[in-house]
Design a protein around this motif. Structure first.
Motif, PDB file in Angstrom:
ATOM      1  N   TRP A  62       5.378  -9.325  -5.678  1.00 52.28           N
ATOM      2  CA  TRP A  62       4.170  -8.508  -5.545  1.00 52.28           C
ATOM      3  C   TRP A  62       3.501  -8.645  -4.176  1.00 52.28           C
ATOM      4  N   ARG A  63       4.144  -9.314  -3.238  1.00 48.91           N
ATOM      5  CA  ARG A  63       3.540  -9.483  -1.911  1.00 48.91           C
ATOM      6  C   ARG A  63       3.594  -8.186  -1.104  1.00 48.91           C
ATOM      7  N   GLY A  64       2.688  -8.107  -0.138  1.00 43.50           N
ATOM      8  CA  GLY A  64       2.674  -6.963   0.756  1.00 43.50           C
ATOM      9  C   GLY A  64       2.140  -5.683   0.146  1.00 43.50           C
ATOM     10  N   ARG A  65       1.410  -5.792  -0.952  1.00 44.71           N
ATOM     11  CA  ARG A  65       0.920  -4.595  -1.643  1.00 44.71           C
ATOM     12  C   ARG A  65      -0.601  -4.588  -1.804  1.00 44.71           C
ATOM     13  N   GLY A  66      -1.271  -5.428  -1.051  1.00 45.52           N
ATOM     14  CA  GLY A  66      -2.732  -5.368  -1.009  1.00 45.52           C
ATOM     15  C   GLY A  66      -3.454  -6.265  -1.983  1.00 45.52           C
ATOM     16  N   ILE A  67      -2.726  -7.073  -2.752  1.00 48.34           N
ATOM     17  CA  ILE A  67      -3.403  -7.932  -3.732  1.00 48.34           C
ATOM     18  C   ILE A  67      -4.265  -8.978  -3.027  1.00 48.34           C
ATOM     19  N   TYR A  68      -3.740  -9.597  -1.970  1.00 53.85           N
ATOM     20  CA  TYR A  68      -4.521 -10.625  -1.265  1.00 53.85           C
ATOM     21  C   TYR A  68      -5.817 -10.030  -0.715  1.00 53.85           C
ATOM     22  N   ARG A  69      -5.718  -8.862  -0.079  1.00 53.30           N
ATOM     23  CA  ARG A  69      -6.933  -8.222   0.457  1.00 53.30           C
ATOM     24  C   ARG A  69      -7.928  -7.930  -0.658  1.00 53.30           C
ATOM     25  N   SER A  70      -7.423  -7.491  -1.802  1.00 52.53           N
ATOM     26  CA  SER A  70      -8.316  -7.175  -2.921  1.00 52.53           C
ATOM     27  C   SER A  70      -8.991  -8.428  -3.468  1.00 52.53           C
ATOM     28  N   LEU A  71      -8.265  -9.544  -3.497  1.00 55.92           N
ATOM     29  CA  LEU A  71      -8.864 -10.806  -3.937  1.00 55.92           C
ATOM     30  C   LEU A  71      -9.990 -11.231  -2.995  1.00 55.92           C
TER      31      LEU A  71
END
Length: 265
Positions: free
Chosen positions: A208-217
């Motif tokens: 699931w990396r590279g799909r914006g989850i970190y930015r959303s967190l």
């Protein structure tokens, strides 16, 4: 508000290091001689968070020896000296290594005013975020962390459970879920009275990396920090997350290299 790097670093050093607050239940912060340290049980984070900015060679060696003696006497299997690149004397890292400490991977100290950060959560289809509310959720955090980082979460599990059950107002845990499976987890630690909140974790499983989850967190936690009146977010960032955070508006203030002492048994 556009504070410059030096102003932010001075504020961080004063509020988060020299006047550090305990980072969880059952631990205490002590000012002793030229250092500020946190002391708790073996499962807590133990270590030095600040040293005097005018520390010279002789006083540095004395402070190092005193901390080794103190923590060794407590019987803990390790403690940390959280060293920053701007700490003095300039050869403090070498002095710690000579005394038996081991240097861990360097991280970048990043700080951002909360008011300048996006709070828009934009997730890939099928992913939802929710906050952590109980011990079962902490187990989901552990599962996501261990799958994302490949490292053991047992010590952090103890600390997170303590925060959640005994001091929930100073902790926010977040899970990114796909169905019943956690694909990322992160936490925010709030430091009342400092104006700072710290972002930790944020590891996402590989698929699931590279799909914006970190930015959303980051955005999700920034929104909560703003709602609770915190002015700044702080991150000790890896090489992977530092560029993302700087694009989001975080400013690199210094480098921190944890130095860990493990008494020989």
């Amino acid at each position: 508000m556009n504070l410059d790097r030096d102003t932010l670093l001075t504020l961080f050093d004063r509020e988060m290091r020299e006047h550090a607050r305990p980072d969880g239940p059952g631990v205490r912060v002590e000012r002793t001689g030229d250092v500020v340290r946190q002391v708790g049980a073996a499962g807590d984070w133990n270590g030095v968070v600040w040293s005097a900015p005018d520390l010279d060679a002789v006083r540095a060696d004395a402070a190092i020896a005193a901390q080794v003696a103190h923590y060794t006497a407590l019987g803990h299997d390790e403690f940390e000296w959280k060293l920053y690149a701007h700490d003095r004397p300039a050869d403090l890292a070498e002095r710690l290594l000579t005394a038996g400490f081991e240097a861990e991977e360097p991280e970048t100290l990043l700080v951002a005013p909360v008011a300048g950060l996006s709070t828009a959560v934009e997730l890939p289809e099928g992913v939802r975020l929710r906050t952590v509310s109980d011990a079962d959720d902490v187990e989901l955090m552990a599962r996501a962390h261990e799958r994302a980082f490949g490292s053991d979460w047992s010590r952090l599990r103890h600390q997170v459970l303590a925060r959640l059950t005994e001091d929930p107002d100073s902790f926010v845990g977040v899970l990114a879920m796909v169905g019943d499976e956690p694909v990322s987890s992160a936490r925010m630690e709030l430091y009342p009275g400092t104006g700072f909140a710290g972002l930790w974790g944020g590891g996402t499983v590989e698929a699931w990396r590279g799909r914006g989850i970190y930015r959303s967190l980051v955005a999700f936690r920034a929104r909560i920090a703003a709602e609770r009146g915190y002015g700044y977010l702080q991150v000790d960032a890896s090489d992977q997350s530092s560029p993302i955070l700087q694009r989001l508006g975080f400013l690199a203030l210094s480098t921190t290299i944890p130095h860990v002492y493990r008494p020989s048994h």
